[in-house]
Design a protein around this motif. Structure first.
Motif, PDB file in Angstrom:
ATOM      1  N   GLN A 108      33.129  45.156  32.711  1.00  0.00           N
ATOM      2  CA  GLN A 108      33.077  43.708  32.589  1.00  0.00           C
ATOM      3  C   GLN A 108      34.327  43.118  33.257  1.00  0.00           C
ATOM      4  OE1 GLN A 108      30.431  42.120  31.151  1.00  0.00           O
ATOM      5  NE2 GLN A 108      29.499  44.148  30.861  1.00  0.00           N
ATOM      6  N   LYS A 109      34.264  41.839  33.569  1.00  0.00           N
ATOM      7  CA  LYS A 109      35.453  41.182  34.119  1.00  0.00           C
ATOM      8  C   LYS A 109      36.598  41.265  33.104  1.00  0.00           C
ATOM      9  CE  LYS A 109      33.802  37.737  37.438  1.00  0.00           C
ATOM     10  NZ  LYS A 109      33.751  36.298  37.771  1.00  0.00           N
ATOM     11  N   GLY A 110      37.781  41.655  33.608  1.00  0.00           N
ATOM     12  CA  GLY A 110      38.951  41.753  32.755  1.00  0.00           C
ATOM     13  C   GLY A 110      39.051  43.064  32.003  1.00  0.00           C
ATOM     14  N   GLU A 111      38.065  43.951  32.172  1.00  0.00           N
ATOM     15  CA  GLU A 111      38.044  45.210  31.436  1.00  0.00           C
ATOM     16  C   GLU A 111      38.653  46.319  32.286  1.00  0.00           C
ATOM     17  OE1 GLU A 111      34.802  47.755  28.793  1.00  0.00           O
ATOM     18  OE2 GLU A 111      34.137  46.726  30.603  1.00  0.00           O
ATOM     19  N   GLY A 112      39.762  46.915  31.832  1.00  0.00           N
ATOM     20  CA  GLY A 112      40.403  47.988  32.560  1.00  0.00           C
ATOM     21  C   GLY A 112      41.032  47.494  33.846  1.00  0.00           C
ATOM     22  N   PHE A 120      46.463  55.475  41.826  1.00  0.00           N
ATOM     23  CA  PHE A 120      45.194  54.742  41.890  1.00  0.00           C
ATOM     24  C   PHE A 120      45.461  53.366  42.494  1.00  0.00           C
ATOM     25  CE2 PHE A 120      41.945  51.947  39.951  1.00  0.00           C
ATOM     26  CZ  PHE A 120      40.796  52.631  40.335  1.00  0.00           C
ATOM     27  N   ILE A 121      44.752  53.054  43.546  1.00  0.00           N
ATOM     28  CA  ILE A 121      44.913  51.768  44.246  1.00  0.00           C
ATOM     29  C   ILE A 121      43.580  51.043  44.221  1.00  0.00           C
ATOM     30  CG2 ILE A 121      45.631  50.630  46.372  1.00  0.00           C
ATOM     31  CD1 ILE A 121      47.044  53.242  47.150  1.00  0.00           C
ATOM     32  N   ALA A 122      43.583  49.782  43.807  1.00  0.00           N
ATOM     33  CA  ALA A 122      42.363  48.968  43.771  1.00  0.00           C
ATOM     34  C   ALA A 122      42.655  47.616  44.411  1.00  0.00           C
ATOM     35  CB  ALA A 122      41.878  48.783  42.335  1.00  0.00           C
ATOM     36  N   VAL A 123      41.804  47.224  45.366  1.00  0.00           N
ATOM     37  CA  VAL A 123      41.964  45.929  46.040  1.00  0.00           C
ATOM     38  C   VAL A 123      40.649  45.160  45.940  1.00  0.00           C
ATOM     39  CG1 VAL A 123      43.718  46.774  47.648  1.00  0.00           C
ATOM     40  CG2 VAL A 123      41.311  46.907  48.278  1.00  0.00           C
ATOM     41  N   PRO A 124      40.725  43.846  45.851  1.00  0.00           N
ATOM     42  CA  PRO A 124      39.491  43.053  45.729  1.00  0.00           C
ATOM     43  C   PRO A 124      38.738  42.966  47.062  1.00  0.00           C
ATOM     44  CG  PRO A 124      41.383  41.590  45.855  1.00  0.00           C
ATOM     45  CD  PRO A 124      41.928  42.999  45.794  1.00  0.00           C
ATOM     46  N   ILE A 125      37.426  42.903  46.969  1.00  0.00           N
ATOM     47  CA  ILE A 125      36.561  42.634  48.132  1.00  0.00           C
ATOM     48  C   ILE A 125      36.170  41.171  48.039  1.00  0.00           C
ATOM     49  CG2 ILE A 125      34.386  43.200  49.286  1.00  0.00           C
ATOM     50  CD1 ILE A 125      34.546  45.969  48.000  1.00  0.00           C
ATOM     51  N   LYS A 126      36.578  40.388  49.036  1.00  0.00           N
ATOM     52  CA  LYS A 126      36.378  38.942  48.975  1.00  0.00           C
ATOM     53  C   LYS A 126      35.508  38.444  50.127  1.00  0.00           C
ATOM     54  CE  LYS A 126      40.682  37.782  46.558  1.00  0.00           C
ATOM     55  NZ  LYS A 126      41.870  36.912  46.552  1.00  0.00           N
ATOM     56  N   VAL A 127      34.803  37.349  49.840  1.00  0.00           N
ATOM     57  CA  VAL A 127      34.032  36.623  50.859  1.00  0.00           C
ATOM     58  C   VAL A 127      34.327  35.146  50.662  1.00  0.00           C
ATOM     59  CG1 VAL A 127      31.750  36.002  51.711  1.00  0.00           C
ATOM     60  CG2 VAL A 127      32.201  38.346  50.992  1.00  0.00           C
ATOM     61  N   GLY A 128      35.003  34.547  51.632  1.00  0.00           N
ATOM     62  CA  GLY A 128      35.325  33.120  51.540  1.00  0.00           C
ATOM     63  C   GLY A 128      36.172  32.778  50.333  1.00  0.00           C
ATOM     64  N   GLY A 129      37.083  33.642  49.960  1.00  0.00           N
ATOM     65  CA  GLY A 129      37.950  33.379  48.819  1.00  0.00           C
ATOM     66  C   GLY A 129      37.373  33.780  47.481  1.00  0.00           C
ATOM     67  N   GLU A 130      36.108  34.164  47.446  1.00  0.00           N
ATOM     68  CA  GLU A 130      35.458  34.574  46.198  1.00  0.00           C
ATOM     69  C   GLU A 130      35.412  36.095  46.134  1.00  0.00           C
ATOM     70  OE1 GLU A 130      31.140  34.242  43.895  1.00  0.00           O
ATOM     71  OE2 GLU A 130      31.469  33.269  45.836  1.00  0.00           O
ATOM     72  N   THR A 131      35.839  36.654  45.006  1.00  0.00           N
ATOM     73  CA  THR A 131      35.828  38.101  44.823  1.00  0.00           C
ATOM     74  C   THR A 131      34.417  38.550  44.461  1.00  0.00           C
ATOM     75  OG1 THR A 131      38.111  38.061  44.024  1.00  0.00           O
ATOM     76  CG2 THR A 131      36.827  40.037  43.558  1.00  0.00           C
ATOM     77  N   ILE A 132      33.867  39.473  45.252  1.00  0.00           N
ATOM     78  CA  ILE A 132      32.499  39.962  45.008  1.00  0.00           C
ATOM     79  C   ILE A 132      32.485  41.430  44.614  1.00  0.00           C
ATOM     80  CG2 ILE A 132      31.535  38.289  46.647  1.00  0.00           C
ATOM     81  CD1 ILE A 132      31.173  40.694  48.596  1.00  0.00           C
ATOM     82  N   GLY A 133      33.640  42.095  44.652  1.00  0.00           N
ATOM     83  CA  GLY A 133      33.678  43.505  44.305  1.00  0.00           C
ATOM     84  C   GLY A 133      35.085  44.057  44.390  1.00  0.00           C
ATOM     85  N   LEU A 187      30.358  44.685  36.769  1.00  0.00           N
ATOM     86  CA  LEU A 187      30.903  45.311  37.969  1.00  0.00           C
ATOM     87  C   LEU A 187      30.531  46.789  37.902  1.00  0.00           C
ATOM     88  CD1 LEU A 187      32.835  44.945  40.483  1.00  0.00           C
ATOM     89  CD2 LEU A 187      34.672  45.715  38.965  1.00  0.00           C
ATOM     90  N   SER A 188      29.775  47.256  38.892  1.00  0.00           N
ATOM     91  CA  SER A 188      29.309  48.643  38.849  1.00  0.00           C
ATOM     92  C   SER A 188      29.521  49.305  40.200  1.00  0.00           C
ATOM     93  CB  SER A 188      27.829  48.712  38.471  1.00  0.00           C
ATOM     94  OG  SER A 188      27.040  47.969  39.393  1.00  0.00           O
ATOM     95  N   ILE A 189      29.632  50.634  40.167  1.00  0.00           N
ATOM     96  CA  ILE A 189      29.861  51.403  41.387  1.00  0.00           C
ATOM     97  C   ILE A 189      28.602  51.379  42.244  1.00  0.00           C
ATOM     98  CG2 ILE A 189      30.362  53.688  42.313  1.00  0.00           C
ATOM     99  CD1 ILE A 189      31.986  54.284  39.831  1.00  0.00           C
ATOM    100  N   ARG A 190      28.773  50.909  43.459  1.00  0.00           N
ATOM    101  CA  ARG A 190      27.651  50.894  44.414  1.00  0.00           C
ATOM    102  C   ARG A 190      27.621  52.197  45.202  1.00  0.00           C
ATOM    103  NH1 ARG A 190      24.816  46.700  46.962  1.00  0.00           N
ATOM    104  NH2 ARG A 190      23.191  47.621  48.258  1.00  0.00           N
TER     105      ARG A 190
END
Length: 541
Positions: free
Chosen positions: A84-88, A127-140, A65-68
């Protein structure tokens, strides 16, 4: 009177709606993902008071997962933002697909501060973080910083950011879909270009006569340049095939190959087809249109029947050849193009110059590299190869298994073919379609060819046959069949006889290399069996 809390709530709703409206407006403005995402972060910063903002996307190939895109960070800080997934915090949001709120990141041990872009010694930062999802799958993940205050409503912030992240997910999905389609189209284009390059390789042009070998050598030389080529020859000799071979064997192969038959259009339409026209240039010109020169930019333009261009158009064509620029019909803007010209004609241009129907200066502009394509009657040794090629093609296209007899082939060798290769192809296809048997006999020939066959049948046989041989020929259902292999073998033996058994000389007579001749001698088993002066075996009738 509304209470202050109600007024603040109303203002908050208006601000949220305004923010969402501006975000949706940006996303609908273009397909430029980088530009759209940057605009979204700036809106969140301006309308919602969110200081830093990042959009991180997950790469399945690297599992990272990287900053775009980011607002409020330097490129060096952005480059460090990888998880990585699950990191931080960000990795957990990516892994579980749920939003997370940290009221004070300075006191949160799971906040890694990998970018090192914040001053954690001052006022508390939320700090607020929300998932970016497409069709139920988290992509960012979408994340923002906010200065912590007592009246900060994290629930409302999460609601707004969740809506924004959903819009971002749809945009990212659309952009990835467009990129995949674009990649597929590029791959299809490359495949088509490769197929065309393979199809128009000189090796695939049928003909091994000396005249055609000279044409192949000239094409190989001229194709690597940008010189104008003038193809001359009778109708049906394959000038367009040679023009395509020049283009698809040249450095311009990635550019377009555009053709125009100059004899098929009246003068008014021909000028528009060549140079294009602007809207309203003439009656019926409701929109602007590009001409063939613009369409062929960075590629090749094949002008067939160049000798039929009217004098007025010849003047304008001469200017384009000289200056590589022109104006559309009804326009004033000068358009520059990089086009390689390949022209063709079956007319006597020198006689046309004398008669005043073709400009001499245009002739010299076109006649930089002239190539004369020989008529079929001047390279009869190619007829068996062409017949074999067109016979296989017609059988394949019409689902037939038709063969021809030796007498039919002999008649085709005797015929003059005024329509050249095109007439030969049409003749073979016609015989394949109209034949009621699997064997084409003399009576299946079209009328002009039948006359040639009749003349052949009146000639005495050069070789005598015993009664037993004649009986065998009459009784065998396949008697009289001569394959194209037999014809080629017969021609090789004739050439060896004329050359006194010298293979190099015989190869020159056949228009092939000594190495090719040696291969055919082994193929037909006549290396040891041939004797100079020993006569030729009879060609099956």
């Amino acid at each position: 009177m509304p209470r202050p809390s109600d007024r603040r709530q109303l203002d908050r709703r208006v601000l949220e709606l305004t923010t969402l409206y501006e975000v949706s407006k940006i996303l609908g403005s273009s397909l430029d993902l980088e530009q759209n995402l940057t605009g979204i972060l700036r809106i969140l910063n301006s309308f919602m008071g969110m200081r830093k903002g990042t959009i991180l996307l997950y790469d399945a190939a690297t599992r990272e997962l990287s900053i775009r895109l980011a607002v409020g960070m330097t490129p060096e800080e952005v480059a460090r933002g990888k998880y990585q997934k699950g990191e931080g915090i960000l990795g957990k949001v990516m892994q579980h697909g749920l939003p997370m709120v940290i009221p004070d990141i300075g006191r949160e041990p799971q906040f890694l501060d990998r970018t090192r872009s914040r001053d954690l010694s001052g006022q508390p930062i939320a700090f607020i973080a929300v998932p970016i999802k497409v069709g139920g799958e988290t992509i960012g993940v979408l994340s923002v910083d906010r200065l912590f205050a007592q009246d900060t409503s994290f629930e409302e912030d999460v609601r707004v950011l969740t809506i924004v992240s959903s819009l971002i997910g749809q945009t990212v999905n659309l952009q990835q879909h467009v990129m995949r389609e674009r990649a597929d189209l590029l791959e299809q284009t490359r495949s088509l270009q490769q197929a065309l390059r393979t199809r128009y390789r000189l090796d695939n042009i049928v003909g091994q006569s000396k005249r055609m070998q000279e044409i192949y050598q000239a094409v190989e030389q001229v194709s690597q340049t940008r010189a104008t080529v003038l193809l001359r020859g009778e109708s049906g000799t394959g000038k367009e095939l040679i023009a395509r071979a020049i283009h698809y064997n040249s450095p311009r192969v990635a550019g377009p190959f555009v053709k125009l038959n100059c004899a098929a259009l009246p003068q008014t339409l021909l000028e528009s087809e060549l140079f294009g026209h602007e809207r309203g240039a003439f009656t019926g010109a409701s929109t602007a249109k590009k001409g063939r020169f613009e369409l062929a930019d960075s590629g090749s333009l094949f002008l067939d029947e160049i000798g039929d261009i009217p004098m007025d158009v010849q003047v304008k064509l001469l200017r384009v050849l000289q200056e590589r620029s022109f104006e559309r019909v009804g326009g004033t803007k000068t358009i520059a193009v990089d086009v390689r010209i390949i022209a063709a004609t079956n007319q006597d241009l020198e006689a046309a110059i004398q008669q005043g129907t073709f400009r001499e200066d245009l002739y010299y502009r076109l006649n930089v590299v002239p190539l004369l394509i020989p008529p079929l009657r001047e390279r009869r040794e190619d007829i068996p190869l062409l017949v074999e090629h067109f016979l296989a093609k017609a059988n394949r296209e019409h689902n037939r298994k038709v063969r021809i007899t030796g007498r039919v082939l002999q008649a085709m060798l005797q015929y003059g073919w005024p329509g050249n290769v095109r007439e030969l192809e049409n003749c073979v296809e016609r015989m394949v379609i109209m034949s009621r048997r699997r064997l084409i006999l003399r009576e299946d020939l079209p009328l002009p060819l039948e006359a040639s066959g009749a003349e052949l049948s009146e000639r005495p046989d050069r070789h005598a046959h015993t009664p037993r041989e004649h009986t065998t020929r009459r009784q065998s259902p396949d008697a009289g069949i001569s394959s194209l292999r037999d014809m080629e073998r017969h021609q090789i033996l004739q050439a060896l006889t004329r050359a006194g058994g010298v293979q190099a000389k015989a190869a020159g007579l056949l228009g092939i290399t000594p190495r090719q001749l040696a291969y055919r001698l082994r193929k037909y088993g006549i290396v040891r069996g041939f004797q100079v002066g020993g006569g030729l075996p009879a060609l099956p009738s």
